[in-house]
Design a protein around this motif. Structure first.
Motif, short mmCIF file in Angstrom:
data_model
loop_
_atom_site.label_atom_id
_atom_site.label_comp_id
_atom_site.label_asym_id
_atom_site.label_seq_id
_atom_site.Cartn_x
_atom_site.Cartn_y
_atom_site.Cartn_z
N TYR A 29 33.75 2.61 35.54
CA TYR A 29 34.41 2.59 34.24
C TYR A 29 35.91 2.40 34.35
CZ TYR A 29 36.19 4.41 29.82
OH TYR A 29 36.87 4.57 28.65
N SER A 30 36.52 3.05 35.34
CA SER A 30 37.98 3.10 35.40
C SER A 30 38.62 1.77 35.76
CB SER A 30 38.42 4.16 36.42
OG SER A 30 37.92 3.82 37.70
N ARG A 72 41.40 6.09 26.25
CA ARG A 72 40.31 6.27 27.18
C ARG A 72 40.62 7.44 28.10
NH1 ARG A 72 39.76 0.75 30.16
NH2 ARG A 72 38.22 1.90 31.42
N ASP A 73 39.55 8.11 28.52
CA ASP A 73 39.64 9.17 29.50
C ASP A 73 38.80 8.73 30.69
OD1 ASP A 73 39.35 11.45 31.08
OD2 ASP A 73 39.33 12.80 29.36
N ASN A 74 39.46 8.23 31.72
CA ASN A 74 38.71 7.68 32.85
C ASN A 74 37.98 8.76 33.64
OD1 ASN A 74 39.38 5.09 32.17
ND2 ASN A 74 40.99 4.87 33.70
N ALA A 75 38.49 9.96 33.62
CA ALA A 75 37.81 11.06 34.31
C ALA A 75 36.47 11.38 33.66
CB ALA A 75 38.69 12.29 34.33
N LYS A 76 36.38 11.13 32.36
CA LYS A 76 35.14 11.40 31.62
C LYS A 76 34.36 10.13 31.31
CE LYS A 76 36.93 15.54 29.33
NZ LYS A 76 37.20 16.20 28.02
N SER A 77 34.86 8.97 31.75
CA SER A 77 34.21 7.69 31.46
C SER A 77 33.96 7.53 29.96
CB SER A 77 32.89 7.56 32.24
OG SER A 77 33.13 7.55 33.62
#
Length: 126
Positions: A29-30, A72-77
C-alpha cells in the motif's frame, strides 16, 4: 489478493460532513498512488481526489477543492476522504482506487488505477 473496502458513506443534509475510509490489503500500500472517485447512474466515473505514495502531494477536482481532504495512513494501509460542506451534487457512489505501479504521478484519471473497491453510497439532501 488485492482488496479495497470502503466504508463511511451515508445520508446527510446539505452542509454536513462525512468521512470515508478505504482499507487496503494484498499489496504494498505504501508505494502506490491512491484515489477517490465517484459515479452517479448514467454518468462517467469522476475523479475526486488523489494522493501520492508518501502522502506529500494531493490533487483535487475543482468541484471539491476547499471542501474535501484526502489523506492516508500507511501504517494502517488506510485511505481517507474527509468531506465537509456537502452539497446535493456530491450525491454519488464513492470508490477508492489504487495504482500499484506508480507512487508519484497520481492523477484523477480512472484508467490510471488498476484496483477498485466496491463503493460506498453518499447521499446529500437539500
Amino acid at each position: 489478493q488485492v482488496q479495497l473496502v470502503e466504508s463511511g458513506g451515508g445520508s446527510v443534509q446539505a452542509g454536513g460532513s462525512l468521512r470515508l475510509s478505504c482499507q487496503a490489503s494484498g499489496y504494498i500500500y505504501s508505494s502506490t498512488c491512491m484515489g477517490w472517485f465517484r459515479q452517479v447512474p448514467g454518468k462517467q466515473r469522476e475523479g475526486v481526489a488523489a494522493v501520492t505514495a508518501g502522502g506529500g502531494s494531493t490533487y483535487y477536482a475543482d468541484s471539491v477543492k476547499g471542501r474535501f481532504t484526502i489523506s492516508r495512513d500507511n501504517a494502517k494501509s488506510t485511505l481517507y476522504l474527509q468531506m465537509n460542506g456537502l452539497k446535493p451534487e456530491d450525491t454519488a457512489m464513492y470508490y477508492c482506487a489504487a495504482d500499484p505501479n506508480n507512487g508519484r504521478y497520481c492523477y484523477l484519471f480512472a484508467y490510471q488505477y488498476h484496483y477498485w473497491g466496491q463503493g460506498t453510497q453518499v447521499t446529500v439532501s437539500s
